[in-house]
Enzyme design. Structure first.
Site, PDB file in Angstrom:
ATOM      1  CB  ILE A 155      -0.960  -0.016   1.202  1.00  0.00           C
ATOM      2  CG1 ILE A 155      -1.942  -1.179   1.077  1.00  0.00           C
ATOM      3  CG2 ILE A 155      -1.719   1.311   1.307  1.00  0.00           C
ATOM      4  CD1 ILE A 155      -2.790  -1.409   2.311  1.00  0.00           C
ATOM      5  NE  ARG A 235      -3.854  -3.437  11.078  1.00  0.00           N
ATOM      6  CZ  ARG A 235      -3.959  -3.524   9.757  1.00  0.00           C
ATOM      7  NH1 ARG A 235      -4.191  -2.426   9.044  1.00  0.00           N
ATOM      8  NH2 ARG A 235      -3.827  -4.679   9.143  1.00  0.00           N
ATOM      9  CD  GLU A 264     -11.093   1.297  13.511  1.00  0.00           C
ATOM     10  OE1 GLU A 264     -11.789   0.412  12.961  1.00  0.00           O
ATOM     11  OE2 GLU A 264     -10.110   1.809  12.961  1.00  0.00           O
ATOM     12  CG  HIS A 282     -11.417   1.004   9.303  1.00  0.00           C
ATOM     13  ND1 HIS A 282     -10.934   0.302  10.381  1.00  0.00           N
ATOM     14  CD2 HIS A 282     -10.698   0.550   8.226  1.00  0.00           C
ATOM     15  CE1 HIS A 282      -9.987  -0.529   9.990  1.00  0.00           C
ATOM     16  NE2 HIS A 282      -9.827  -0.400   8.678  1.00  0.00           N
ATOM     17  N   GLY A 284     -10.989   2.619   4.113  1.00  0.00           N
ATOM     18  CA  GLY A 284      -9.858   2.536   3.198  1.00  0.00           C
ATOM     19  C   GLY A 284     -10.075   1.573   2.046  1.00  0.00           C
TER      20      GLY A 284
END
Length: 308
Positions: A155, A235, A264, A282, A284
């Site tokens: 990534i 993270r 979360e 979240h 992504g």
């Protein structure tokens, strides 16, 4: 039989139903292990998500019929891998197929944070736009700036390629230096101080775990240039929330763009008070293309294990 803990995209659900007898739980919110355990009769495979914590206690209670647990994620921190191995349960995850989507979101957060896009939208929706003027709502550009990537994996490298298209120079901090064919001219740093002091933007793309726990703490934030922008799509555990919030309040960190958080979905309430924090839930990998590919890869892993 395949048990799926939460709702999946239609294409994934259709394939799962074609290949398996499916028991669909459609869990929402906080994971309840008791509900899972009540529904495992006849089940030999589980498709779960990062919201479903398979700790050693739960894994010890799984019936002997369970051969494989596939997770709808790259990260496996929510699964006790040693406990699963001790039971002979294989674990499958979904690497690679979400690289582009997550890198796209990191770039989105960089641009939103630097250009104060979240603030601007809130102002406009509140009917408080006074009209254009030369000094109204000034942000910062990214072209020609230095992007620092903490975690130059798949990534991180995808993000580097996108950022080069914007004329950004790439610096990185990684467990090991990359070979030239992957580095592509990016500048490697062997220590945090030289890395953090050289960059204008910091993107956290490292995996979770003990090695990166609270990596971005007060000490390392102090090594950043005043006015740096921090983005995290890796993270939540990599960031000391209190330290980052303090730096955003003081202005030492100009802005932050966050997609992942500690605890979360209960993120630190201090972030909600900050205009210079761009906050996303979240997402992504939340494109149709990526989520379909993740589901298919998880099903591939389940098929491989069950076929021996």
């Amino acid at each position: 039989m395949l048990l799926i803990t939460r709702k999946t995209p239609p294409a994934v659900a259709t394939r799962a139903a074609r290949e398996h007898e499916v028991r669909q739980l459609d869990l929402e919110g906080v994971f309840d292990p008791a509900v899972l355990l009540e529904n495992l009769t006849g089940v030999n495979a589980i498709l779960c998500t990062p919201a479903d914590k398979f700790d050693a206690v739960l894994i010890a209670q799984l019936p002997a019929s369970i051969k494989v647990i596939a997770t709808y994620s790259v990260g496996q921190e929510h699964i006790d891998l040693a406990a699963a191995a001790a039971r002979g349960i294989e674990i499958c995850n979904t690497p690679d197929v979400l690289n582009t989507a997550t890198a796209e979101l990191a770039l989105t957060l960089m641009l939103m944070a630097a250009r104060r896009a979240g603030e601007g939208e809130r102002l406009l929706r509140a009917g408080k736009w006074p009209g254009i003027s030369p000094t109204f709502h000034l942000g910062h550009g990214v072209a020609g700036k230095v992007l620092g990537i903490f975690g130059m994996g798949r990534i991180g490298r995808e993000l580097a390629g996108m950022a080069r298209g914007l004329g950004m120079a790439i610096h990185y901090r990684n467990r090991n230096r990359l070979p030239p064919e992957l580095e592509l001219g990016a500048h490697y740093h062997e220590d945090d101080a030289s890395f953090l002091g050289a960059i204008d933007f910091l993107s956290i793309n490292a995996p979770g775990g003990a090695d990166t726990m609270y990596w971005l703490n007060a000490g390392r934030i102090g090594m950043l240039k005043p006015g740096a922008v921090v983005v995290n799509t890796g993270r939540g555990s990599a960031v000391d929330d209190d330290a980052l919030i303090a730096a955003l309040r003081s202005g030492h960190v100009l802005a932050a763009g966050l997609d992942v958080y500690n605890n979360e979905p209960n993120l630190h309430p201090g972030y909600l008070e900050l205009e210079n924090a761009v906050l996303l839930p979240h997402i992504g990998s939340a494109t149709v293309e990526a989520r379909d590919a993740m589901g298919f890869l998880a099903l591939d892993g389940i098929k491989r294990v069950l076929r021996g």
